[in-house]
Design a protein around this motif. Structure first.
Motif, short mmCIF file in Angstrom:
data_model
loop_
_atom_site.label_atom_id
_atom_site.label_comp_id
_atom_site.label_asym_id
_atom_site.label_seq_id
_atom_site.Cartn_x
_atom_site.Cartn_y
_atom_site.Cartn_z
N GLU A 306 -78.25 -37.79 -50.89
CA GLU A 306 -78.26 -36.85 -51.47
C GLU A 306 -79.00 -37.12 -52.49
OE1 GLU A 306 -75.02 -33.96 -51.90
OE2 GLU A 306 -75.34 -33.45 -49.83
N SER A 308 -80.29 -36.32 -56.40
CA SER A 308 -79.58 -35.55 -57.88
C SER A 308 -80.43 -36.75 -59.36
CB SER A 308 -78.48 -34.54 -57.47
OG SER A 308 -77.34 -35.71 -58.47
N SER A 309 -80.98 -35.50 -59.77
CA SER A 309 -80.57 -36.70 -61.36
C SER A 309 -81.39 -35.25 -62.53
CB SER A 309 -82.79 -36.48 -61.57
OG SER A 309 -83.61 -35.88 -61.64
N ARG A 346 -74.65 -40.43 -51.65
CA ARG A 346 -75.35 -39.41 -52.78
C ARG A 346 -75.91 -40.26 -54.40
NH1 ARG A 346 -70.60 -37.44 -54.10
NH2 ARG A 346 -70.49 -36.08 -53.01
N THR A 348 -77.22 -40.30 -57.92
CA THR A 348 -77.29 -40.09 -58.83
C THR A 348 -77.55 -40.37 -59.91
OG1 THR A 348 -75.26 -38.51 -58.06
CG2 THR A 348 -76.08 -38.12 -60.45
#
Length: 426
Positions: A306, A308-309, A346, A348
């Motif tokens: 995954e 996300s930002s 994940r 980030t």
């Protein structure tokens, strides 16, 4: 064997082509290597002939004058020999002649020569000897007993002789000191030039080592990540081909795409090393990976990862963008290698006003991972972060899995930095 007589043909040939040329370094009978020695020889010959001729039929005076004149022959090459001959000739001339002789002109020339082309000690000896002669000569010429009538000529002659030899000594010593200062300046310039060349060589060596380390980091990140993705996809594809044959082409497509990209990047770096970048490959000047490529990197590595930002990506330098990309790439490579089968990751990314924060978490085995051979992945990440004045921390999470956190400032020298949550794992 008798020499063949020169014919008219030979004379015509010589006039046409000229005399035979000499080999490099060969001298003719009319060439003299040391022109200073030639000048001293001519000076000694001219002075010697003059003083001997002016001495008349007095053999003793002519012999003493010739010895004094002969000292000029060694005034440059062997000043100590010239000084010894001058002292012997002067004493001999004082002993055989009770009147001033033309040969005494050699004395100031000799004092000047010894003071200029010898060391200071021999120059002082020549001066003292000449001053001593400036006293003995007038005594000899004016008579042994000084009375009221002979004292004035004696004093005038003494002062004149002493002034001449003192002036010759001062001139020679000043020229010798000037030559010595010039030699010292030349030696200092040579030392400074060698020091500058040494510093340039050291800077070049440091730059070469730094460039080698940078290239080694790039190759490590490219090859290690690509091969890890290929291995994982190949193992998954082998298991998937038996259960879901229709999904196998996607797996092999990912392997092919990853291989092509790794091969292209490797060729680009090798081309840079050879100086061939841009000659035959139109993509050689393509931009290096950066912040905008992080999402595709995560999704290309594994479909289960995954990304996300938070925040808008700021305009950053090429080096900072590449370092962020390589840190995420190396972290995902470590997940593939050490987190165990089926582990998810994940990624980030948070863009703040003054920094880029990266966090990579996985739910793998964490601290229970089997230690593998020592590598250079984390060392390369630390070096990249240190270049930008940030920090990086990595270690097992409390609830399981592994975590990597990096903080890269937009300003290379920020006023305050956040505290690292935990130390790096060695």
């Amino acid at each position: 064997m008798s020499k063949r007589p020169q014919t008219a043909y030979d004379r015509g040939l010589m006039s046409a082509v000229g005399p035979p040329s000499r080999l490099p370094g060969e001298m003719s009978v009319f060439e003299v290597r040391d022109r200073a020695w030639l000048f001293d020889f001519c000076l000694a010959a001219v002075v010697g002939l003059a003083v001997v001729g002016l001495a008349g039929h007095d053999v003793d005076t002519a012999l003493a004058s010739s010895v004094l004149a002969a000292s000029l022959l060694f005034r440059r090459s062997h000043p100590s020999v010239a000084l010894a001959l001058g002292i012997v000739g002067s004493l001999a001339l004082l002993g055989v002649a009770d009147t001033p002789q033309p040969a005494i002109v050699v004395v100031p020339i000799l004092v000047y020569s010894v003071a200029r082309w010898s060391d200071g000690r021999h120059g002082l000896i020549a001066l003292v000897a000449a001053l001593f002669g400036a006293v003995l000569g007038p005594l000899r010429w004016t008579g042994q007993s000084l009375d009221a009538g002979s004292f004035v000529p004696f004093a005038i002659t003494l002062v004149a002789c002493a002034a001449i030899v003192a002036g010759a000594y001062l001139l020679g010593s000043r020229l010798r000191e000037a030559r010595q200062r010039q030699r010292e300046r030349q030696e200092e310039a040579i030392r400074e030039r060698k020091l500058v060349e040494s510093e340039q060589q050291q800077r070049a060596q440091v730059a070469t080592i730094s460039e080698r380390n940078r290239i080694a980091r790039e190759l490590h990140d490219i090859v290690a990540h690509s091969l890890s993705v290929i291995v994982v996809q190949a193992e998954g594809g082998r298991a998937l081909s038996a259960k879901r044959p229709e999904a196998a082409p996607d797996v092999f497509g990912t392997i092919a795409e990853t291989s092509r990209q790794a091969l292209a990047e490797t060729r680009h770096i090798v081309g840079l090393l050879r100086g061939e970048a841009g000659r035959s490959d139109p993509t050689a000047y393509a931009p290096t990976p950066g912040l905008e490529d992080l999402a595709s990197l995560v999704h290309r590595t594994s479909e289960t990862y995954e990304y996300s930002s938070f925040g808008a990506p700021p305009p950053v330098s090429q080096a900072l963008g590449l370092s962020s990309y390589r840190i995420v790439q190396e972290s995902l490579t470590n997940v593939l290698k050490h987190a165990g089968p089926g582990a998810c990751a994940r990624v980030t990314v948070a863009y703040t006003a003054d920094a880029i924060e990266l966090e990579i978490n996985d739910d793998g085995v964490g601290a229970a991972a089997t230690p593998g051979p020592a590598g250079h992945g984390q060392e390369g990440m630390r070096e990249r972060v240190a270049l930008h004045g940030g920090w990086i921390a990595a270690g097992p999470r409390v609830g399981g899995g592994y975590q990597v956190r990096a903080w890269l400032p937009l300003d290379p020298a920020p006023a305050a930095r956040p505290v690292q949550p935990f130390p790096m794992r060695t």
